[in-house]
Write a protein that holds these residues in place. Sequence first.
Motif, PDB file in Angstrom:
ATOM      1  N   PRO A  50       0.737  -1.506  -0.081  1.00 42.52           N
ATOM      2  CA  PRO A  50       0.109   0.205   0.195  1.00 42.52           C
ATOM      3  C   PRO A  50       0.402   1.201  -0.244  1.00 42.52           C
ATOM      4  N   THR A  51       1.680   1.888  -1.510  1.00 45.02           N
ATOM      5  CA  THR A  51       2.292   3.034  -1.561  1.00 45.02           C
ATOM      6  C   THR A  51       1.631   3.476  -2.266  1.00 45.02           C
ATOM      7  N   VAL A  52       1.704   5.199  -2.314  1.00 41.67           N
ATOM      8  CA  VAL A  52       0.888   5.825  -3.385  1.00 41.67           C
ATOM      9  C   VAL A  52       2.405   6.758  -2.749  1.00 41.67           C
ATOM     10  N   VAL A  53       2.022   7.544  -4.597  1.00 41.33           N
ATOM     11  CA  VAL A  53       3.148   8.763  -4.646  1.00 41.33           C
ATOM     12  C   VAL A  53       1.959   9.753  -5.353  1.00 41.33           C
ATOM     13  N   ASP A  54       1.475  10.493  -4.459  1.00 41.05           N
ATOM     14  CA  ASP A  54       0.589  11.920  -5.388  1.00 41.05           C
ATOM     15  C   ASP A  54       1.074  13.394  -5.513  1.00 41.05           C
ATOM     16  N   LEU A  55       0.924  13.429  -6.651  1.00 41.92           N
ATOM     17  CA  LEU A  55       1.438  14.243  -7.490  1.00 41.92           C
ATOM     18  C   LEU A  55       0.908  15.065  -7.728  1.00 41.92           C
ATOM     19  N   ARG A  56      -0.981  15.439  -7.305  1.00 41.54           N
ATOM     20  CA  ARG A  56      -1.362  16.022  -7.142  1.00 41.54           C
ATOM     21  C   ARG A  56      -2.264  16.770  -6.068  1.00 41.54           C
ATOM     22  N   ASN A  57      -1.771  16.220  -4.898  1.00 37.94           N
ATOM     23  CA  ASN A  57      -1.892  16.611  -3.589  1.00 37.94           C
ATOM     24  C   ASN A  57      -3.203  16.227  -3.668  1.00 37.94           C
ATOM     25  N   VAL A  58      -3.393  15.034  -4.261  1.00 37.55           N
ATOM     26  CA  VAL A  58      -5.271  14.863  -4.349  1.00 37.55           C
ATOM     27  C   VAL A  58      -6.046  14.476  -2.628  1.00 37.55           C
ATOM     28  N   TYR A  59      -5.109  13.827  -1.636  1.00 33.51           N
ATOM     29  CA  TYR A  59      -5.220  13.254  -0.475  1.00 33.51           C
ATOM     30  C   TYR A  59      -4.223  14.583   0.833  1.00 33.51           C
ATOM     31  N   LYS A  60      -4.762  14.260   1.964  1.00 26.92           N
ATOM     32  CA  LYS A  60      -4.670  14.962   3.200  1.00 26.92           C
ATOM     33  C   LYS A  60      -3.869  13.467   3.324  1.00 26.92           C
ATOM     34  N   PRO A  61      -1.655  13.622   3.877  1.00 33.43           N
ATOM     35  CA  PRO A  61      -1.182  12.560   4.157  1.00 33.43           C
ATOM     36  C   PRO A  61      -1.786  11.799   5.773  1.00 33.43           C
ATOM     37  N   ALA A  62      -2.585  12.438   6.727  1.00 32.82           N
ATOM     38  CA  ALA A  62      -2.389  11.856   7.736  1.00 32.82           C
ATOM     39  C   ALA A  62      -3.818  11.206   7.237  1.00 32.82           C
ATOM     40  N   GLU A  63      -4.509  11.202   6.245  1.00 30.24           N
ATOM     41  CA  GLU A  63      -6.060   9.931   6.020  1.00 30.24           C
ATOM     42  C   GLU A  63      -5.394   9.589   5.696  1.00 30.24           C
ATOM     43  N   MET A  64      -4.309   8.818   4.980  1.00 33.42           N
ATOM     44  CA  MET A  64      -3.550   7.955   4.332  1.00 33.42           C
ATOM     45  C   MET A  64      -2.430   7.370   4.933  1.00 33.42           C
ATOM     46  N   VAL A  65      -2.060   8.287   5.666  1.00 25.99           N
ATOM     47  CA  VAL A  65      -1.118   6.894   7.018  1.00 25.99           C
ATOM     48  C   VAL A  65      -2.495   6.321   7.748  1.00 25.99           C
ATOM     49  N   ARG A  66      -4.029   6.835   8.110  1.00 27.05           N
ATOM     50  CA  ARG A  66      -4.614   6.659   9.178  1.00 27.05           C
ATOM     51  C   ARG A  66      -5.028   5.245   8.198  1.00 27.05           C
ATOM     52  N   HIS A  67      -5.264   5.358   6.913  1.00 28.22           N
ATOM     53  CA  HIS A  67      -6.073   3.626   6.013  1.00 28.22           C
ATOM     54  C   HIS A  67      -4.284   3.478   6.344  1.00 28.22           C
ATOM     55  N   GLY A  68      -3.434   3.509   6.853  1.00 24.58           N
ATOM     56  CA  GLY A  68      -2.330   2.641   6.734  1.00 24.58           C
ATOM     57  C   GLY A  68      -1.488   2.257   5.132  1.00 24.58           C
ATOM     58  N   PHE A  69      -1.172   3.601   4.476  1.00 21.31           N
ATOM     59  CA  PHE A  69      -0.389   3.494   3.454  1.00 21.31           C
ATOM     60  C   PHE A  69       0.703   4.408   3.647  1.00 21.31           C
ATOM     61  N   THR A  70       1.499   3.832   2.618  1.00 24.48           N
ATOM     62  CA  THR A  70       3.111   4.424   2.684  1.00 24.48           C
ATOM     63  C   THR A  70       2.019   5.662   2.098  1.00 24.48           C
ATOM     64  N   TYR A  71       2.699   6.972   2.644  1.00 26.90           N
ATOM     65  CA  TYR A  71       3.050   8.109   1.236  1.00 26.90           C
ATOM     66  C   TYR A  71       3.845   9.068   0.999  1.00 26.90           C
ATOM     67  N   ALA A  72       3.917   9.266  -0.208  1.00 24.18           N
ATOM     68  CA  ALA A  72       4.258  10.476  -0.615  1.00 24.18           C
ATOM     69  C   ALA A  72       3.714  11.673  -1.516  1.00 24.18           C
ATOM     70  N   SER A  73       4.051  12.547  -1.203  1.00 31.50           N
ATOM     71  CA  SER A  73       3.329  13.697  -2.040  1.00 31.50           C
ATOM     72  C   SER A  73       4.523  14.829  -2.469  1.00 31.50           C
ATOM     73  N   ILE A  74       3.808  15.837  -3.137  1.00 32.57           N
ATOM     74  CA  ILE A  74       4.708  16.816  -3.593  1.00 32.57           C
ATOM     75  C   ILE A  74       4.447  18.306  -3.355  1.00 32.57           C
ATOM     76  N   GLY A  75       5.607  18.978  -2.270  1.00 29.91           N
ATOM     77  CA  GLY A  75       5.703  20.605  -2.460  1.00 29.91           C
ATOM     78  C   GLY A  75       4.695  20.911  -0.994  1.00 29.91           C
ATOM     79  N   ARG A  76       4.827  19.102  -0.482  1.00 27.95           N
ATOM     80  CA  ARG A  76       4.298  19.439   1.232  1.00 27.95           C
ATOM     81  C   ARG A  76       5.101  19.253   1.882  1.00 27.95           C
ATOM     82  N   GLY A  77       5.065  19.986   3.140  1.00 26.86           N
ATOM     83  CA  GLY A  77       6.415  19.781   4.316  1.00 26.86           C
ATOM     84  C   GLY A  77       6.621  18.512   5.217  1.00 26.86           C
TER      85      GLY A  77
END
Length: 77
Positions: A50-77
């Motif tokens: 469950p790994t998601v790379v979000d190049l459009r920032n359509v999801y909130k990082p905390a929500e993705m982590v809460r659902h058990g994903f390894t999550y990376a997005s662009i331009g966020r701290g």
Amino acid sequence: KEAAHMLKGVEFKSGAYEAAEGADALVIITEWDQFRALDLDRLKLLMTSPTVVDLRNVYKPAEMVRHGFTYASIGRG
């Protein structure tokens, strides 16, 4: 269908869930509504890893982590 003629060797699927089935990672490169409203629990069950790379920032990082994903997005701290 047009892209399939231009990109030889790429396997195209009819939807997000079909594309995610057995995938090690999912890369979101569009802001289309159908990708903004994915059932994250269903998505996680379909993926091998469950790994998601979000190049459009359509999801909130905390929500993705809460659902058990390894999550990376662009331009966020």
